[in-house]
Design a protein around this motif. Structure first.
Motif, short mmCIF file in Angstrom:
data_model
loop_
_atom_site.label_atom_id
_atom_site.label_comp_id
_atom_site.label_asym_id
_atom_site.label_seq_id
_atom_site.Cartn_x
_atom_site.Cartn_y
_atom_site.Cartn_z
N LEU A 53 -5.08 -9.89 -77.94
CA LEU A 53 -4.78 -8.85 -78.93
C LEU A 53 -4.65 -7.49 -78.26
O LEU A 53 -3.78 -6.69 -78.61
N LEU A 54 -5.53 -7.22 -77.27
CA LEU A 54 -5.47 -5.95 -76.54
C LEU A 54 -4.19 -5.85 -75.72
O LEU A 54 -3.54 -4.80 -75.69
N MET A 55 -3.82 -6.95 -75.06
CA MET A 55 -2.59 -6.96 -74.28
C MET A 55 -1.38 -6.75 -75.18
O MET A 55 -0.44 -6.04 -74.82
N LYS A 56 -1.41 -7.36 -76.37
CA LYS A 56 -0.31 -7.19 -77.32
C LYS A 56 -0.17 -5.72 -77.72
O LYS A 56 0.94 -5.19 -77.81
N LYS A 57 -1.32 -5.06 -77.95
CA LYS A 57 -1.30 -3.65 -78.33
C LYS A 57 -0.76 -2.79 -77.20
O LYS A 57 0.08 -1.90 -77.41
N TYR A 58 -1.22 -3.08 -75.98
CA TYR A 58 -0.71 -2.36 -74.81
C TYR A 58 0.80 -2.57 -74.66
O TYR A 58 1.54 -1.64 -74.36
N THR A 59 1.23 -3.79 -74.86
CA THR A 59 2.65 -4.12 -74.72
C THR A 59 3.48 -3.35 -75.74
O THR A 59 4.54 -2.79 -75.40
N GLU A 60 3.02 -3.30 -76.98
CA GLU A 60 3.74 -2.56 -78.02
C GLU A 60 3.83 -1.08 -77.67
O GLU A 60 4.88 -0.46 -77.84
N ASN A 61 2.72 -0.52 -77.18
CA ASN A 61 2.72 0.90 -76.80
C ASN A 61 3.66 1.17 -75.64
O ASN A 61 4.40 2.17 -75.64
N LEU A 62 3.64 0.28 -74.65
CA LEU A 62 4.51 0.44 -73.48
C LEU A 62 5.97 0.39 -73.88
O LEU A 62 6.78 1.21 -73.42
#
Length: 243
Positions: A53-62
């Motif tokens: 979930l954290l990686m998904k959030k980082y990915t969306e932000n990036l």
């Protein structure tokens, strides 16, 4: 449940059923081990779920930040091209036979060239590196993220270095100008700079033309830099979109 197991053990021992007691004890140990493994498995699953979930959030932000950067590259290139076109038009008229001074001044006054350093929006990359959360991403993605950040840092250094030549010329122009008059602190203008724009042989006119040349060179260099940054951003975007 624990009380029930204790009673069973005591009963087996009191009846001297040692073999059955050992079998039971081993079975009880196996149950405990299985329970621990299940608990660890659930905990690992929960941690992996949090990481995903954290990686998904980082990915969306990036992705959002990289798209913002790409728009800024285009905006900066468009703005530089418009100013460069005006500078080239001014130079063409300057080089014509007997240019009209009023027309020349009018063209020069439309240049409005100024320094602008591109500031990236990719704050998420800095957060990933500083927090150690870059570990959340697959190896290839981590490599591309670091590559993109390194490219941005290197190009930013190069652009800032080119600004030094321009800022030095601007300081020279200030030395030959009446800043008191220009910033409206006085209604009197110093004689040495009065009507300098009508004197093509004046030192200030020479410096001003030199500054325009430096801006043209800067715009050309920035376009090359933006192409490199655009390429790095698109490569990283392609990888992030398939995560």
């Amino acid at each position: 449940m624990i009380s029930l197991f204790r009673k069973i053990r005591q009963k087996l021992l009191s009846e001297n059923r040692v073999t059955r007691y050992l079998v039971y004890a081993i079975g009880e140990i196996l149950l405990v081990v299985i329970g621990i493994l299940i608990a660890l498995s659930i905990n690992n699953w929960n941690e992996n779920r949090k990481d995903n979930l954290l990686m998904k959030k980082y990915t969306e932000n990036l992705i959002s930040e990289l798209k913002s950067d790409l728009l800024m590259y285009d905006e900066l290139d468009d703005r530089n091209k418009r100013v460069a076109k005006n500078i080239q038009s001014y130079f063409a008229y300057y080089n014509s036979n007997q240019p009209n001074l009023d027309t020349l001044i009018s063209k020069r006054d439309t240049l409005k060239a100024n320094l602008r350093i591109f500031a990236s929006s990719t704050y998420t990359i800095q957060d990933l590196i500083s927090t150690g959360n870059l570990r959340l991403f697959p190896s290839q993605t981590k490599t591309e993220i670091l590559k993109s950040q390194r490219t941005l840092e290197e190009k930013s250094i190069y652009v800032k270095e080119t600004f030094k030549g321009i800022t030095s010329l601007i300081r020279e122009l200030d030395k030959k100008d009446d800043l008191l008059f220009r910033h409206h602190y006085s209604t009197k203008q110093h004689e040495s700079v009065r009507n300098w724009r009508y004197n093509l042989d004046s030192d200030k006119y020479l410096l001003d033309n030199n500054l325009s040349v430096r801006f043209l060179n800067l715009f050309s260099f920035q376009e090359s830099v933006n192409d490199d940054l655009r390429s790095a951003s698109n490569e990283l975007l392609d990888i992030l979109k398939i995560l």
